[in-house]
Design a protein around this motif. Sequence first.
Motif, PDB file in Angstrom:
ATOM      1  N   THR A  93      72.426  24.340 -27.428  1.00 14.60           N
ATOM      2  CA  THR A  93      73.343  25.427 -27.724  1.00 14.60           C
ATOM      3  C   THR A  93      72.697  26.746 -27.403  1.00 14.60           C
ATOM      4  O   THR A  93      71.504  26.843 -27.185  1.00 14.60           O
ATOM      5  CB  THR A  93      73.745  25.437 -29.222  1.00 14.60           C
ATOM      6  OG1 THR A  93      72.573  25.665 -29.992  1.00 14.60           O
ATOM      7  CG2 THR A  93      74.410  24.149 -29.629  1.00 14.60           C
ATOM      8  N   GLY A  94      73.525  27.779 -27.398  1.00 16.16           N
ATOM      9  CA  GLY A  94      73.016  29.131 -27.235  1.00 16.16           C
ATOM     10  C   GLY A  94      72.279  29.549 -28.481  1.00 16.16           C
ATOM     11  O   GLY A  94      72.218  28.826 -29.479  1.00 16.16           O
ATOM     12  N   SER A  95      71.728  30.753 -28.455  1.00 13.42           N
ATOM     13  CA  SER A  95      70.865  31.178 -29.549  1.00 13.42           C
ATOM     14  C   SER A  95      71.635  31.717 -30.747  1.00 13.42           C
ATOM     15  O   SER A  95      71.093  31.797 -31.827  1.00 13.42           O
ATOM     16  CB  SER A  95      69.897  32.246 -29.043  1.00 13.42           C
ATOM     17  OG  SER A  95      70.614  33.347 -28.531  1.00 13.42           O
ATOM     18  N   SER A  96      72.887  32.073 -30.573  1.00  9.84           N
ATOM     19  CA  SER A  96      73.586  32.707 -31.685  1.00  9.84           C
ATOM     20  C   SER A  96      74.248  31.690 -32.603  1.00  9.84           C
ATOM     21  O   SER A  96      74.600  30.594 -32.201  1.00  9.84           O
ATOM     22  CB  SER A  96      74.649  33.683 -31.162  1.00  9.84           C
ATOM     23  OG  SER A  96      75.751  32.962 -30.658  1.00  9.84           O
ATOM     24  N   ALA A  97      74.408  32.087 -33.858  1.00 10.52           N
ATOM     25  CA  ALA A  97      75.094  31.227 -34.829  1.00 10.52           C
ATOM     26  C   ALA A  97      76.538  31.020 -34.404  1.00 10.52           C
ATOM     27  O   ALA A  97      77.120  29.970 -34.645  1.00 10.52           O
ATOM     28  CB  ALA A  97      75.017  31.834 -36.225  1.00 10.52           C
ATOM     29  N   ARG A 124      75.899  15.096 -25.867  1.00 10.25           N
ATOM     30  CA  ARG A 124      75.345  16.438 -26.012  1.00 10.25           C
ATOM     31  C   ARG A 124      76.437  17.483 -25.842  1.00 10.25           C
ATOM     32  O   ARG A 124      77.504  17.210 -25.293  1.00 10.25           O
ATOM     33  CB  ARG A 124      74.207  16.682 -25.038  1.00 10.25           C
ATOM     34  CG  ARG A 124      74.601  16.892 -23.618  1.00 10.25           C
ATOM     35  CD  ARG A 124      73.349  17.179 -22.768  1.00 10.25           C
ATOM     36  NE  ARG A 124      73.685  17.963 -21.620  1.00 10.25           N
ATOM     37  CZ  ARG A 124      73.620  17.524 -20.373  1.00 10.25           C
ATOM     38  NH1 ARG A 124      73.235  16.298 -20.126  1.00 10.25           N
ATOM     39  NH2 ARG A 124      73.933  18.321 -19.375  1.00 10.25           N
ATOM     40  N   PHE A 125      76.118  18.678 -26.316  1.00 13.77           N
ATOM     41  CA  PHE A 125      76.975  19.851 -26.166  1.00 13.77           C
ATOM     42  C   PHE A 125      76.138  20.934 -25.506  1.00 13.77           C
ATOM     43  O   PHE A 125      75.052  21.255 -25.986  1.00 13.77           O
ATOM     44  CB  PHE A 125      77.488  20.334 -27.522  1.00 13.77           C
ATOM     45  CG  PHE A 125      78.500  19.409 -28.126  1.00 13.77           C
ATOM     46  CD1 PHE A 125      79.859  19.606 -27.938  1.00 13.77           C
ATOM     47  CD2 PHE A 125      78.093  18.312 -28.872  1.00 13.77           C
ATOM     48  CE1 PHE A 125      80.786  18.737 -28.476  1.00 13.77           C
ATOM     49  CE2 PHE A 125      79.009  17.435 -29.416  1.00 13.77           C
ATOM     50  CZ  PHE A 125      80.359  17.644 -29.217  1.00 13.77           C
ATOM     51  N   ASP A 126      76.617  21.463 -24.400  1.00  9.31           N
ATOM     52  CA  ASP A 126      75.977  22.589 -23.739  1.00  9.31           C
ATOM     53  C   ASP A 126      76.861  23.804 -23.989  1.00  9.31           C
ATOM     54  O   ASP A 126      78.079  23.729 -23.769  1.00  9.31           O
ATOM     55  CB  ASP A 126      75.841  22.346 -22.234  1.00  9.31           C
ATOM     56  CG  ASP A 126      74.877  21.216 -21.900  1.00  9.31           C
ATOM     57  OD1 ASP A 126      74.058  20.851 -22.772  1.00  9.31           O
ATOM     58  OD2 ASP A 126      74.936  20.701 -20.776  1.00  9.31           O
ATOM     59  N   VAL A 127      76.256  24.887 -24.444  1.00  6.58           N
ATOM     60  CA  VAL A 127      77.016  26.069 -24.842  1.00  6.58           C
ATOM     61  C   VAL A 127      76.530  27.276 -24.058  1.00  6.58           C
ATOM     62  O   VAL A 127      75.325  27.525 -23.981  1.00  6.58           O
ATOM     63  CB  VAL A 127      76.861  26.322 -26.357  1.00  6.58           C
ATOM     64  CG1 VAL A 127      77.677  27.527 -26.783  1.00  6.58           C
ATOM     65  CG2 VAL A 127      77.280  25.089 -27.149  1.00  6.58           C
ATOM     66  N   ALA A 128      77.474  28.021 -23.495  1.00 10.37           N
ATOM     67  CA  ALA A 128      77.168  29.234 -22.733  1.00 10.37           C
ATOM     68  C   ALA A 128      78.011  30.381 -23.266  1.00 10.37           C
ATOM     69  O   ALA A 128      79.183  30.502 -22.914  1.00 10.37           O
ATOM     70  CB  ALA A 128      77.431  29.010 -21.253  1.00 10.37           C
ATOM     71  N   PRO A 129      77.448  31.213 -24.148  1.00 10.48           N
ATOM     72  CA  PRO A 129      78.195  32.367 -24.631  1.00 10.48           C
ATOM     73  C   PRO A 129      78.416  33.358 -23.491  1.00 10.48           C
ATOM     74  O   PRO A 129      77.516  33.591 -22.683  1.00 10.48           O
ATOM     75  CB  PRO A 129      77.291  32.963 -25.701  1.00 10.48           C
ATOM     76  CG  PRO A 129      76.311  31.888 -26.047  1.00 10.48           C
ATOM     77  CD  PRO A 129      76.159  31.072 -24.798  1.00 10.48           C
ATOM     78  N   ALA A 185      84.487  34.725 -23.466  1.00 13.79           N
ATOM     79  CA  ALA A 185      84.669  33.431 -24.123  1.00 13.79           C
ATOM     80  C   ALA A 185      83.332  32.717 -24.159  1.00 13.79           C
ATOM     81  O   ALA A 185      82.455  32.978 -23.339  1.00 13.79           O
ATOM     82  CB  ALA A 185      85.683  32.572 -23.363  1.00 13.79           C
ATOM     83  N   THR A 186      83.197  31.807 -25.113  1.00 18.45           N
ATOM     84  CA  THR A 186      82.070  30.886 -25.128  1.00 18.45           C
ATOM     85  C   THR A 186      82.541  29.614 -24.446  1.00 18.45           C
ATOM     86  O   THR A 186      83.609  29.090 -24.766  1.00 18.45           O
ATOM     87  CB  THR A 186      81.617  30.585 -26.568  1.00 18.45           C
ATOM     88  OG1 THR A 186      81.191  31.798 -27.177  1.00 18.45           O
ATOM     89  CG2 THR A 186      80.484  29.576 -26.593  1.00 18.45           C
ATOM     90  N   VAL A 187      81.748  29.132 -23.495  1.00 17.78           N
ATOM     91  CA  VAL A 187      82.078  27.884 -22.816  1.00 17.78           C
ATOM     92  C   VAL A 187      81.242  26.778 -23.453  1.00 17.78           C
ATOM     93  O   VAL A 187      80.026  26.905 -23.580  1.00 17.78           O
ATOM     94  CB  VAL A 187      81.804  27.977 -21.299  1.00 17.78           C
ATOM     95  CG1 VAL A 187      82.065  26.630 -20.624  1.00 17.78           C
ATOM     96  CG2 VAL A 187      82.678  29.065 -20.678  1.00 17.78           C
TER      97      VAL A 187
END
Length: 136
Positions: free
Chosen positions: A3-7, A72-77, A81-83
């Motif tokens: 995930t990205g770094s943000s909550a 898994r989940f890949d997150v790109a803020p 939008a967050t993808v």
Amino acid sequence: MHTGSSAGAQGDADMVREYLEASMVPDPDRAATFMAPGCVITFTGGRVFDHPSGPTAVNAGRYKWVKKRMERFDVAPGPDATVVYSIGKLYGEWPDGTPFDDNRYVDRFEVVDGRITRMDVWNDSAEWILDPSLRR
């Protein structure tokens, strides 16, 4: 989980997981509670829906039952939008009762203000239906 770094990004990934869990029951009405008004779901084959009941109906005709093994989940803020990508394998039974596993899938979500605004779905099922020798 990647995930990205943000909550906020972690929260978006968790919300997408809850959406997918509701979809697998299947409980399309509960799944819809995670979607923003006007959400667009582009399902396999380019089918476009505005409610999770559309993919549920396609799956009901395609499988006896199907579930996702969410690997898994890949997150790109992003600025708009967050993808969130959910990547894993489908498993279940074809309509004739033959079991299957290791059917790759990728679901791509766009999340704005904690709600899904867009979903795109890809998996190996069409290829496996066309060529049963590919099935596992």
